[in-house]
Design a protein around this motif. Structure first.
Motif, PDB file in Angstrom:
ATOM      1  N   GLN A 283     -68.643 -11.559  22.632  1.00  0.00           N
ATOM      2  CA  GLN A 283     -68.253 -12.915  22.224  1.00  0.00           C
ATOM      3  C   GLN A 283     -66.825 -13.268  22.625  1.00  0.00           C
ATOM      4  N   THR A 284     -65.938 -12.278  22.619  1.00  0.00           N
ATOM      5  CA  THR A 284     -64.524 -12.610  22.836  1.00  0.00           C
ATOM      6  C   THR A 284     -64.039 -12.354  24.250  1.00  0.00           C
ATOM      7  N   ALA A 285     -64.666 -11.419  24.935  1.00  0.00           N
ATOM      8  CA  ALA A 285     -64.151 -11.073  26.266  1.00  0.00           C
ATOM      9  C   ALA A 285     -65.044 -11.552  27.393  1.00  0.00           C
ATOM     10  N   SER A 286     -66.282 -11.879  27.079  1.00  0.00           N
ATOM     11  CA  SER A 286     -67.174 -12.323  28.154  1.00  0.00           C
ATOM     12  C   SER A 286     -66.641 -13.585  28.807  1.00  0.00           C
ATOM     13  N   GLY A 287     -66.774 -13.633  30.102  1.00  0.00           N
ATOM     14  CA  GLY A 287     -66.314 -14.818  30.817  1.00  0.00           C
ATOM     15  C   GLY A 287     -64.813 -14.855  30.976  1.00  0.00           C
ATOM     16  N   THR A 288     -64.142 -13.747  30.664  1.00  0.00           N
ATOM     17  CA  THR A 288     -62.697 -13.677  30.895  1.00  0.00           C
ATOM     18  C   THR A 288     -62.396 -12.401  31.688  1.00  0.00           C
TER      19      THR A 288
ATOM     20  N   LEU B  36     -54.526 -18.487  34.322  1.00  0.00           N
ATOM     21  CA  LEU B  36     -53.177 -18.964  34.031  1.00  0.00           C
ATOM     22  C   LEU B  36     -52.233 -17.769  34.052  1.00  0.00           C
ATOM     23  N   ASP B  37     -51.049 -17.973  34.537  1.00  0.00           N
ATOM     24  CA  ASP B  37     -50.039 -16.920  34.514  1.00  0.00           C
ATOM     25  C   ASP B  37     -50.609 -15.596  35.047  1.00  0.00           C
ATOM     26  N   PRO B  38     -51.054 -15.585  36.296  1.00  0.00           N
ATOM     27  CA  PRO B  38     -51.787 -14.414  36.807  1.00  0.00           C
ATOM     28  C   PRO B  38     -50.984 -13.120  36.789  1.00  0.00           C
ATOM     29  N   GLU B  39     -49.684 -13.201  36.857  1.00  0.00           N
ATOM     30  CA  GLU B  39     -48.883 -11.969  36.838  1.00  0.00           C
ATOM     31  C   GLU B  39     -48.429 -11.612  35.432  1.00  0.00           C
ATOM     32  N   GLU B  40     -48.945 -12.332  34.453  1.00  0.00           N
ATOM     33  CA  GLU B  40     -48.569 -12.121  33.050  1.00  0.00           C
ATOM     34  C   GLU B  40     -47.054 -12.064  32.897  1.00  0.00           C
ATOM     35  N   LYS B  41     -46.425 -13.118  33.350  1.00  0.00           N
ATOM     36  CA  LYS B  41     -44.979 -13.214  33.199  1.00  0.00           C
ATOM     37  C   LYS B  41     -44.630 -13.645  31.781  1.00  0.00           C
ATOM     38  N   ILE B  42     -45.507 -14.447  31.207  1.00  0.00           N
ATOM     39  CA  ILE B  42     -45.159 -15.094  29.943  1.00  0.00           C
ATOM     40  C   ILE B  42     -45.717 -14.270  28.786  1.00  0.00           C
ATOM     41  N   LEU B  43     -44.992 -13.235  28.452  1.00  0.00           N
ATOM     42  CA  LEU B  43     -45.459 -12.344  27.386  1.00  0.00           C
ATOM     43  C   LEU B  43     -45.354 -13.004  26.019  1.00  0.00           C
ATOM     44  N   LEU B  44     -44.638 -14.101  25.943  1.00  0.00           N
ATOM     45  CA  LEU B  44     -44.547 -14.824  24.669  1.00  0.00           C
ATOM     46  C   LEU B  44     -45.852 -15.546  24.339  1.00  0.00           C
ATOM     47  N   ASP B  45     -46.726 -15.670  25.316  1.00  0.00           N
ATOM     48  CA  ASP B  45     -48.024 -16.306  25.074  1.00  0.00           C
ATOM     49  C   ASP B  45     -48.758 -15.506  23.996  1.00  0.00           C
ATOM     50  N   SER B  46     -49.165 -16.193  22.946  1.00  0.00           N
ATOM     51  CA  SER B  46     -49.741 -15.462  21.814  1.00  0.00           C
ATOM     52  C   SER B  46     -51.192 -15.082  22.027  1.00  0.00           C
ATOM     53  N   ASN B  47     -51.802 -15.562  23.098  1.00  0.00           N
ATOM     54  CA  ASN B  47     -53.192 -15.181  23.365  1.00  0.00           C
ATOM     55  C   ASN B  47     -53.391 -15.068  24.870  1.00  0.00           C
ATOM     56  N   LEU B  48     -53.339 -13.862  25.361  1.00  0.00           N
ATOM     57  CA  LEU B  48     -53.489 -13.664  26.801  1.00  0.00           C
ATOM     58  C   LEU B  48     -54.963 -13.702  27.208  1.00  0.00           C
ATOM     59  N   THR B  49     -55.843 -13.421  26.247  1.00  0.00           N
ATOM     60  CA  THR B  49     -57.270 -13.348  26.573  1.00  0.00           C
ATOM     61  C   THR B  49     -57.802 -14.697  27.044  1.00  0.00           C
ATOM     62  N   ASN B  50     -57.289 -15.787  26.465  1.00  0.00           N
ATOM     63  CA  ASN B  50     -57.812 -17.105  26.863  1.00  0.00           C
ATOM     64  C   ASN B  50     -57.081 -17.672  28.081  1.00  0.00           C
ATOM     65  N   ASN B  51     -56.325 -16.814  28.766  1.00  0.00           N
ATOM     66  CA  ASN B  51     -55.624 -17.285  29.965  1.00  0.00           C
ATOM     67  C   ASN B  51     -56.490 -17.230  31.217  1.00  0.00           C
ATOM     68  N   SER B  52     -57.716 -16.739  31.062  1.00  0.00           N
ATOM     69  CA  SER B  52     -58.576 -16.676  32.236  1.00  0.00           C
ATOM     70  C   SER B  52     -59.985 -17.085  31.852  1.00  0.00           C
ATOM     71  N   LYS B  53     -60.683 -17.575  32.839  1.00  0.00           N
ATOM     72  CA  LYS B  53     -62.108 -17.869  32.664  1.00  0.00           C
ATOM     73  C   LYS B  53     -62.792 -17.604  33.996  1.00  0.00           C
ATOM     74  N   THR B  54     -63.992 -17.018  33.879  1.00  0.00           N
ATOM     75  CA  THR B  54     -64.764 -16.769  35.087  1.00  0.00           C
ATOM     76  C   THR B  54     -66.050 -17.595  35.013  1.00  0.00           C
ATOM     77  N   THR B  55     -66.576 -17.911  36.177  1.00  0.00           N
ATOM     78  CA  THR B  55     -67.824 -18.672  36.166  1.00  0.00           C
ATOM     79  C   THR B  55     -69.023 -17.742  36.081  1.00  0.00           C
ATOM     80  N   SER B  56     -68.768 -16.458  36.153  1.00  0.00           N
ATOM     81  CA  SER B  56     -69.851 -15.479  35.960  1.00  0.00           C
ATOM     82  C   SER B  56     -69.252 -14.285  35.226  1.00  0.00           C
TER      83      SER B  56
END
Lengths: 354, 728
Positions: free
Chosen positions: A43-48, B679-699
């Motif tokens: 739920q939390t990591a899929s698609g990321t 977003l922020d592909p090199e993870e420069k912004i460590l102050l970001d409180s949620n790194l997990t939502n910085n990316s999305k894939t279409t698959s």
């Protein structure tokens, strides 16, 4: 002891159906937690890209913190730790009850009819001895409690010296000694209650306190044989388990195939633990029957080919057993308790001599 | 000819002036020319054992020479009597700490205190009767950690005053940074210490006055530089088992009672601490700069900082380790860590200017004395069975780092602890990353590290983890005693500042950040900076205004979090309907659409989730391997301007995003399907409180990862259940 050890290993190794049954029960109890983690990751990591990182590397600590902060509002590492602890306690209790249930079936299978496994026989044993074994479990808690109290006393003494210590070395050695004492006491009690269960099944007894006392008497009278056997099996079991666990941990789980291989190895390691448990029962049963001769009236004829390693194997007497219970049986046992020649025999001949 | 010579000379002079001007941000006089000593001490102290042979009592005489280095006329003096923090439960320190600090609890009945028995101006006024306790920070009349002494004759600007002071002190059982345990003692904050007179404008003060705070639970120290000459008399059992700030000048045995006299001296420091323990193993090894640092490294840093190699070269240091016998196997680890710290801090910020460094390993049950810094001297601490994790290395590097951010750049730790602890957290992580790589985390039981957890936390991500576990109740820039609680003080002063500094470094680039830090350190070495001085340094070196950054993340508490809210990538299709083509109407029906070639229409929506804003980079990766990179090129008047670049075609275009807007949609037509938006592909912004939502894939389902970790957890649960089941 060595004969019993070998008998235990050989017979437990042939009992793959029982190992499978125990493994399935173990998996069922572990499944809720595993499923929770599985769903959480999906739920939390899929698609990321976090999912990719977690497959390629070790656990992504950033992901854990992100999940806590954003996916599980109101939770913290501490609160999850407490809930996990509660879940473990409940699951552990349930599993303990199920193991108590299974113990009757396991001993029943190995004690009678040449150790042949049938579902009917197994479940019949489970049902027949469950409440007696629950009583034994409750009695064992008293002894575990006493052992833990002794440990606490010793630990308290060490803590007193620790408060005044300026070096940790002396303290840690004392702590190890105290911890070893606890492990030895727990192991001994655990072994004693194995014999209490065995004795209960063999004699179909319902007097659990008496069986406990008999088991203690038996274990102490043959301390080196019984505890030596226990330790030997424990060491073998831990070694096999450790080896498989190490192999599992050394796999780089970066692909679906390697994940599958790790799962197979981990279940093999757990299966080894089941095998070890069965080995305990079979070997202890064997040793018990070598050292405690049965009453003459309940001896059944046995096949020479089957007694090579399984002196304990016999056919359950139905009606005769009832007739010889109580004082009569005790009288029959008393004069021949632990004759040296019985201990050294490798097969059932001694029983025929009685 | 003469004319030519004169012209040549003029040209040469001009050239050197230009050179000096070019380097003005980096070079200044402070590093090698420390200012005039303000507070210099000559102390004679005798340590006595109590009835149980514990080293508890001190009898001292000190001569303090104090220079009024300000334009002000001063009518009174203020002193710290830190040991009175441990006098009873009514002290401010005890009330704030609740009698426990960093996991250590004070021991009832083993109090510490200090009395000033006599104070007089040399050859003049006796001030003893005029001493009064004051409480500049709170109304706690029971606190006795600061005294004030009015002067009959004011001290004029530039004047010196010499005071003769006699004092008696008792050390507490080790609890918070000082005290005794068994026959060990860390003698710190132990003598009457004059406060810091700050004139108007110094450290951005509006008016002149003494900066002499009470001893607070969460704060450390602040003092003026001076020269220390300290004679210590200890019982015979401590012969050769002593360490102190500075260099040992002499050791002599007193023939009458067998006690031993030691004399230590150190110039240009602002404190003095010492330690004794008859159990110490004393090991001294030289840090030889030429052996430890390769010429290529000096060359690399000279070029990076734009300095001549002569300014990068370090000097030798005599490093003494006083270690407990049970930790003897870790002697090499201690020295290796210390040498790495001396090397990297020296290369980055400037050479360590003192001849000696003393590292102390406190005994078991005296952990309260561990992890504390004093000039040229610090305490570390380790475990009995050290594993592969970075313990004791982390504490050694960290405490050494304080030589730079507290010892030389003498930050006011009462008011701006982040300038020391946070800068040091940032620097420590950098050293550890270079010298050791990522840390590992052992599972310890019965004192043994049995195995290492399958968790990877590369430096400086540990700061992020610690920070995000807390709530931002306070800005980083908060006086230590005004933080919401101990946790807030610790999080803001250490890891959150570490995150701010690392984010700044990753945003500026390592080279520019290196210049910022070098400049700041060199400019403020042997001086007392304020936070604004650091902000000014950043702005001056980068030639940008970073007010937006510091206002949000040092002065503010807003959360920073951006996310890739949505990613879509679909095959481009001809629209349905009736179209005019070549003067005729053509109908395109739904079931007869025409592919518009190989193109895909993609859109990426970015959302600002938190209140804080930041110019994030954006990377888009496509099925065919192509990438589009969006770089923020300007931040002005509330608008972030982006420049996009297609890495295959080299095509560039611009777009912008108003800061106040919560989301921004970027649309693209590309020949290949979009696979990942990050977003922020090199993870420069460590102050970001949620790194997990910085990316999305279409698959990508994450099933394999989920199976991996779920099955791993299941295995260990199965194992535990088997142990439990064994009792049944």
């Amino acid at each position: 002891m060595i004969s019993s050890f070998i008998a235990g290993i050989l017979h437990a190794s042939r009992s793959w159906k029982m190992i499978l049954l125990l493994l399935v029960a173990n998996i069922l109890f572990s499944m809720p937690l595993a499923l929770s983690i599985f769903l959480l990751v999906v739920q939390t990591a899929s698609g990321t890209l976090a999912a990719d990182r977690m497959l390629a590397n070790k656990i992504d600590a950033s992901w854990i913190i992100d999940v806590f902060n954003h996916q599980m509002p109101g939770y913290s590492l501490e609160s999850v730790g407490i809930q996990l602890g509660l879940l473990l306690a409940v699951t552990g209790f349930g599993y303990l009850v199920v193991n108590t249930l299974f113990a009757g079936g396991i001993i029943e299978v190995f004690a009678f009819d040449d150790g042949r496994f049938t579902m009917r026989k197994f479940w019949a044993g489970c049902g027949a001895y469950f409440w007696r074994f629950v009583r034994l479990l409750l009695i064992s808690l008293i002894f575990y409690g006493v052992a833990y109290f002794i440990y606490l006393l010793a630990r308290g003494l060490v803590n007193q010296t620790e408060e005044r210590a300026t070096a940790y070395e002396s303290v840690i050695y004392k702590r190890w000694a105290v911890m070893l004492l606890l492990v030895v006491m727990f192991a001994f009690i655990n072994m004693v209650f194995d014999y209490a269960k065995i004795s209960t099944v063999i004699s179909d007894s319902r007097k659990m306190f008496r069986e406990t006392i008999n088991a203690f008497r038996f274990a102490l009278q043959h301390f080196f044989s019984t505890f030596g056997l226990y330790l030997l099996i424990a060491i073998i079991g831990i070694s096999f388990f450790g080896l498989l666990a190490w192999l599992r941990s050394s796999i780089n789980q970066s692909s679906a195939m390697s994940v599958l291989l790790a799962i197979i190895l981990s279940q093999a390691a757990i299966a080894v633990r089941m095998w070890t448990r069965l080995t305990f029962y079979v070997a202890e049963l064997d040793l018990y029957q070598r050292l405690v001769p049965e009453p003459a009236t309940i001896i059944a004829p046995r096949q020479p080919a089957e007694v090579e390693f399984l002196s304990a194997t016999r056919t359950r007497p139905e009606e005769e057993t009832e007739e010889i219970r109580g004082e009569e049986a005790a009288e029959l046992r008393a004069p021949v308790e632990s004759p040296p020649e019985m201990v050294t025999r490798a097969d059932g001949e001694g029983k025929e001599n009685i | 000819m003469k004319m030519v010579v004169v012209l040549c000379l003029r040209t040469l002079v001009l050239f050197f002036i230009c050179l000096l001007g070019f380097n003005k941000f980096i070079r200044n006089a402070s590093a090698d020319n420390p200012p005039r000593p303000v507070a210099s001490y000559k102390i004679d102290v005798k340590l006595k054992l109590d009835a149980k042979q514990h080293p508890t009592d001190l009898e001292g005489r000190q001569q303090l020479t104090w220079l009024n280095n300000s334009p002000d006329t001063i009518t009174d003096l203020q002193f710290h009597l830190y040991l009175n923090a441990f006098k009873n439960e009514e002290s401010t320190f005890m009330k704030e700490s609740g009698g426990q600090l960093r996991g250590d609890r004070n021991q009832s009945g083993e109090w510490g205190w200090i009395d000033v028995n006599e104070m007089k101006i040399a050859g003049a006024e006796d001030l003893t009767s005029k001493i009064e306790f004051i409480h500049p920070d709170d109304d706690n009349a029971d606190d006795q950690t600061v005294i004030r002494v009015p002067l009959a004759t004011p001290i004029k600007p530039g004047e010196k005053i010499t005071l003769e002071i006699k004092f008696s002190a008792r050390l507490p059982r080790v609890f918070a940074r000082t005290g005794y345990w068994g026959q060990f003692a860390l003698v710190a904050q132990w003598f009457p210490k004059i406060g810091v007179w700050e004139s108007a404008g110094e450290r951005r003060r509006s008016s002149a006055g003494w900066n002499c705070h009470q001893f607070h639970a969460m704060s450390e120290f602040y003092a003026d530089f001076g020269n220390y000459e300290v004679s210590i008399n200890v019982p015979a059992i401590y012969k050769g088992k002593i360490g102190a700030t500075g260099k040992m000048e002499s050791e002599s045995v007193n023939g009458q009672d067998g006690t031993v006299n030691y004399k230590f001296r150190q110039d240009n420091v602002h404190d003095f601490a010492w330690t004794i323990d008859p159990n110490y193993i004393v090991v001294t090894r030289p840090f030889k700069a030429d052996d430890q640092i390769k010429p290529a490294e000096i060359d690399q840093w000279a070029r990076r900082l734009g300095l001549p190699q002569s300014q990068i070269k370090l000097e030798d240091v005599s490093v003494t380790l006083l270690i407990q016998p049970e930790h003897r196997s870790q002697i090499d680890r201690h020295f290796f860590a210390a040498f790495n710290a001396i090397k990297y801090f020296g290369l980055w910020y400037g050479r360590y200017p003192y001849a000696t460094l003393t590292i102390v390993d406190p005994p078991y049950n005296a952990e309260g004395a561990g992890g504390m810094e004093y000039p040229t001297f610090f305490t570390a601490g380790t475990t009995w069975w050290a594993g592969r994790d970075q313990n004791p290395e982390e504490v050694i590097v960290h405490e050494y780092g304080h030589q730079y951010w507290q010892g030389m750049v003498a930050t006011n730790e009462f008011e701006e602890s982040w300038l020391d602890e946070g800068f040091n957290t940032y620097s420590t992580a950098k050293v550890l990353k270079l010298a050791y790589g990522a840390n590992v985390f052992p599972f310890r039981f019965a004192g043994i590290p049995w195995f290492y957890l399958p968790v990877e936390i590369p430096h400086p991500y540990e700061d992020r983890i610690f920070t995000l576990q807390g709530k931002f109740n306070d800005p980083i820039l908060t006086p230590t005693w005004k933080f919401y609680d101990e946790t807030s003080a610790a999080l803001n002063s250490y890891p959150r500042t570490g995150l701010v500094m690392n984010t700044l470094e990753r945003y500026l680039g390592e080279d520019l950040m290196a210049r910022v830090m070098r400049e700041y350190h060199q400019k403020w070495r042997y001086r007392h900076p304020a936070s604004q001085d650091f902000f000014d340094t950043v702005n001056a070196v980068t030639r940008q205004d970073f007010a937006w950054f510091f206002d949000q993340f040092v002065r503010g508490t807003n959360t920073l979090d951006y996310e890739i809210a949505e990613v879509k990538s679909e095959r481009a299709e001809t629209a349905e309907g009736i179209f005019d083509k070549d003067g005729q109407k053509t109908e395109i029906k739904a079931d007869r659409r025409l592919d518009s070639g190989q193109s895909y229409e993609s859109e990426v929506v970015i959302r600002r989730v938190g209140e804080a804003y930041f110019p994030y980079e954006l990377l888009l990766r496509f099925q065919d391997g192509n990438k589009i990179f969006a770089k923020p090129v300007a931040l002005r008047e509330g608008i972030i301007e982006y420049q996009f670049e297609d890495t295959r075609t080299g095509r560039k275009w611009n777009d912008s995003w108003a800061i106040k807007e919560r989301w921004k949609k970027f649309e693209f037509t590309t020949p290949s399907e979009l696979k990942v938006a990050q977003l922020d592909p090199e993870e420069k912004i460590l102050l970001d409180s949620n790194l997990t939502n910085n990316s999305k894939t279409t698959s990508g389902s994450g099933l394999a990862a989920a199976t991996r970790w779920a099955s791993g957890a299941m295995f260990w649960l199965q194992t535990i259940l088997q142990i439990v089941g064994g009792f049944g």
